[in-house]
Each structure stands twice: as structure tokens, then as C-alpha cells.
Design a protein around this motif. Structure first.
Motif, PDB file in Angstrom:
ATOM      1  N   LEU A  68       0.266  -6.599   0.281  1.00 27.04           N
ATOM      2  CA  LEU A  68      -0.659  -5.473   0.299  1.00 27.04           C
ATOM      3  C   LEU A  68       0.046  -4.182  -0.135  1.00 27.04           C
ATOM      4  CD1 LEU A  68      -3.501  -4.380   0.972  1.00 27.04           C
ATOM      5  CD2 LEU A  68      -2.665  -3.998   3.300  1.00 27.04           C
TER       6      LEU A  68
ATOM      7  N   TRP B 137      -7.337  -0.243  -1.095  1.00 29.09           N
ATOM      8  CA  TRP B 137      -7.655  -1.566  -0.547  1.00 29.09           C
ATOM      9  C   TRP B 137      -9.152  -1.821  -0.580  1.00 29.09           C
ATOM     10  CZ3 TRP B 137     -10.435  -1.886   4.168  1.00 29.09           C
ATOM     11  CH2 TRP B 137     -10.720  -3.202   4.568  1.00 29.09           C
TER      12      TRP B 137
ATOM     13  N   GLU C 270      -9.157 -11.280   1.275  1.00 26.87           N
ATOM     14  CA  GLU C 270      -8.716 -11.712   2.598  1.00 26.87           C
ATOM     15  C   GLU C 270      -9.129 -13.145   2.912  1.00 26.87           C
ATOM     16  OE1 GLU C 270     -10.018  -8.642   2.186  1.00 26.87           O
ATOM     17  OE2 GLU C 270      -8.669  -7.238   3.167  1.00 26.87           O
TER      18      GLU C 270
ATOM     19  N   GLN D  58       2.090 -11.241   3.740  1.00 26.03           N
ATOM     20  CA  GLN D  58       0.819 -10.632   3.343  1.00 26.03           C
ATOM     21  C   GLN D  58       0.900  -9.108   3.354  1.00 26.03           C
ATOM     22  OE1 GLN D  58      -2.801 -11.916   5.210  1.00 26.03           O
ATOM     23  NE2 GLN D  58      -2.153 -14.045   5.205  1.00 26.03           N
TER      24      GLN D  58
ATOM     25  N   ARG E  34       0.561  -4.407  -3.918  1.00 24.78           N
ATOM     26  CA  ARG E  34      -0.745  -4.268  -4.574  1.00 24.78           C
ATOM     27  C   ARG E  34      -1.194  -2.803  -4.553  1.00 24.78           C
ATOM     28  NH1 ARG E  34      -3.735  -6.348  -8.233  1.00 24.78           N
ATOM     29  NH2 ARG E  34      -5.908  -5.913  -7.904  1.00 24.78           N
ATOM     30  N   SER E  35      -1.006  -2.145  -3.415  1.00 30.73           N
ATOM     31  CA  SER E  35      -1.405  -0.740  -3.279  1.00 30.73           C
ATOM     32  C   SER E  35      -0.581   0.160  -4.195  1.00 30.73           C
ATOM     33  CB  SER E  35      -1.252  -0.287  -1.829  1.00 30.73           C
ATOM     34  OG  SER E  35      -2.085  -1.044  -0.985  1.00 30.73           O
TER      35      SER E  35
ATOM     36  N   THR F 185      -5.088  -6.369   7.849  1.00 34.61           N
ATOM     37  CA  THR F 185      -5.238  -5.251   6.909  1.00 34.61           C
ATOM     38  C   THR F 185      -5.622  -3.940   7.580  1.00 34.61           C
ATOM     39  OG1 THR F 185      -6.016  -6.917   5.346  1.00 34.61           O
ATOM     40  CG2 THR F 185      -6.172  -4.627   4.674  1.00 34.61           C
TER      41      THR F 185
ATOM     42  N   TRP G  57      -7.914  -8.270  -4.105  1.00 41.02           N
ATOM     43  CA  TRP G  57      -7.352  -8.548  -2.778  1.00 41.02           C
ATOM     44  C   TRP G  57      -8.432  -9.260  -1.978  1.00 41.02           C
ATOM     45  CZ3 TRP G  57      -2.583  -8.549  -0.979  1.00 41.02           C
ATOM     46  CH2 TRP G  57      -2.388  -8.688   0.379  1.00 41.02           C
TER      47      TRP G  57
ATOM     48  N   ASP H 231     -10.558  -2.770  -4.025  1.00 43.89           N
ATOM     49  CA  ASP H 231      -9.771  -3.733  -4.806  1.00 43.89           C
ATOM     50  C   ASP H 231     -10.496  -5.079  -4.910  1.00 43.89           C
ATOM     51  OD1 ASP H 231      -7.908  -5.382  -5.999  1.00 43.89           O
ATOM     52  OD2 ASP H 231      -6.276  -4.813  -4.663  1.00 43.89           O
TER      53      ASP H 231
END
Length: 177
Positions: free
Chosen positions: A6, A49, A57, A2, A9-10, A153, A55, A52
Motif C-alpha cells: 500500500l 487509496w 482488498e 500488504q 502503491r501510494s 487499510t 488496489w 485507486d
């Protein structure tokens, strides 16, 4: 996995990488980003984040299985609600995770479901397969989301520190960094 997700994705959200001829390469913007101060880079990652919509959780929590049946979770709204609650807390003070969860459950139980409908989302307990419906499942869904955000996160982004009791398998406390 994960955390790596992240990070990737970032990188994409901040336009720090791009694909050229099938190869991932840093963009020109990446050089400027690396020249920023640590605090500026941390804030940009945090904002990437926070804002977004993809994303989610809730779908990453290992104890839950979210079924695709048309219900919509709004990850940004849930994130902003949790961040708003954290903003009210003292900085540099250790707080019990369970106390935060109890406070949210008491004062703002529908932070993730603004319509207050605790029955229409199709979420199962990953271990038992039971549907988690009704307000009675708050600890297993909303509570699990807040705990997950704190322990993954927000910790990865440097926003919180975690504390454990001796021999405890999971963190029991946190403080805002």
C-alpha cells in the motif's frame, strides 16, 4: 507485506517517486508533499487509496482465493459503499465490528455486487477450496472484505482505531479516528 504494498502503491499514485535510470528517486513533488501538514498528507494518502481502481482488498484477503474467470470486482465502488456506511456512524464511539457487519448485511447486502448476483463470482475458501456462492456466503466474502478494510487499510491510514477483548486473537471493536 500488504502494508508495504500500500505504501509503494501510494507513492506511485501520488507521484512522489519515479524511476530514473533504473533507480527509484523522490520527485520534486515529494518535497512539497512533505511540507504539507500531517492532516493534508493523511488526506492525500486516503484519497489515493480511495480512488485507486487497482488496489483490490478482496484479492488480498488471506481466507479467500479469487479465480480469474471474467467476473469483475469494482474495488472503488465497494470502498465507497463501506466508507458511506462508516460516515453514518458516530465519531469517537466504540462500535462492535460484528454489529456493523450485521447492519450492512441486513440493510445493504449487495453493496459490493450492485446487481445482487451472489453466484457468478468464482471465489473459493482458501482453506477448504469450496466455492463461496449465494447469499449464504455473505459473511465469508462481503463480511470479510469489510473486516479486512477496517483492520488493515483503514487502520494503516489512521482512519480507525481497533479494540480487542482480553486474549482475543482478532479485534472486536473499532472507532472512527
Amino acid at each position: 507485506a500488504q502494508r508495504l504494498g500500500l505504501i509503494w502503491r501510494s507513492l506511485w499514485r501520488l507521484a512522489l517517486i519515479e524511476e530514473r535510470v533504473g533507480v527509484l528517486q523522490p520527485t520534486l513533488r515529494a518535497r512539497d508533499w512533505l511540507r504539507l501538514s500531517d492532516g493534508q498528507r493523511q488526506r492525500s494518502l486516503f484519497k489515493a487509496w480511495r480512488d485507486d481502481p487497482q488496489w483490490d482488498e478482496l484479492r488480498l484477503i488471506p481466507t479467500l482465493r479469487c479465480e480469474e474467470t471474467g467476473w469483475q470486482n469494482k474495488p472503488i465502488e465497494a470502498r465507497l459503499a463501506v466508507l458511506g456506511a462508516l460516515r453514518e456512524l458516530p465519531v469517537d464511539a466504540w462500535l462492535e465490528i460484528e454489529s456493523l457487519l450485521a447492519s450492512l448485511k441486513r440493510s445493504w447486502p449487495d453493496f459490493m455486487r450492485p446487481d445482487g448476483d451472489f453466484d457468478s463470482w468464482y471465489i473459493r475458501d482458501a482453506q477448504t477450496g469450496e466455492y463461496l456462492r449465494g447469499f449464504g456466503s455473505w459473511d465469508l466474502v462481503e463480511g470479510a472484505l469489510v473486516r479486512h478494510m477496517l483492520t488493515t487499510t483503514l487502520r494503516w491510514l489512521g482512519m480507525v482505531e481497533l479494540g480487542w477483548e482480553r486474549d482475543a486473537p482478532v479485534p472486536v471493536a473499532f472507532k472512527l479516528a
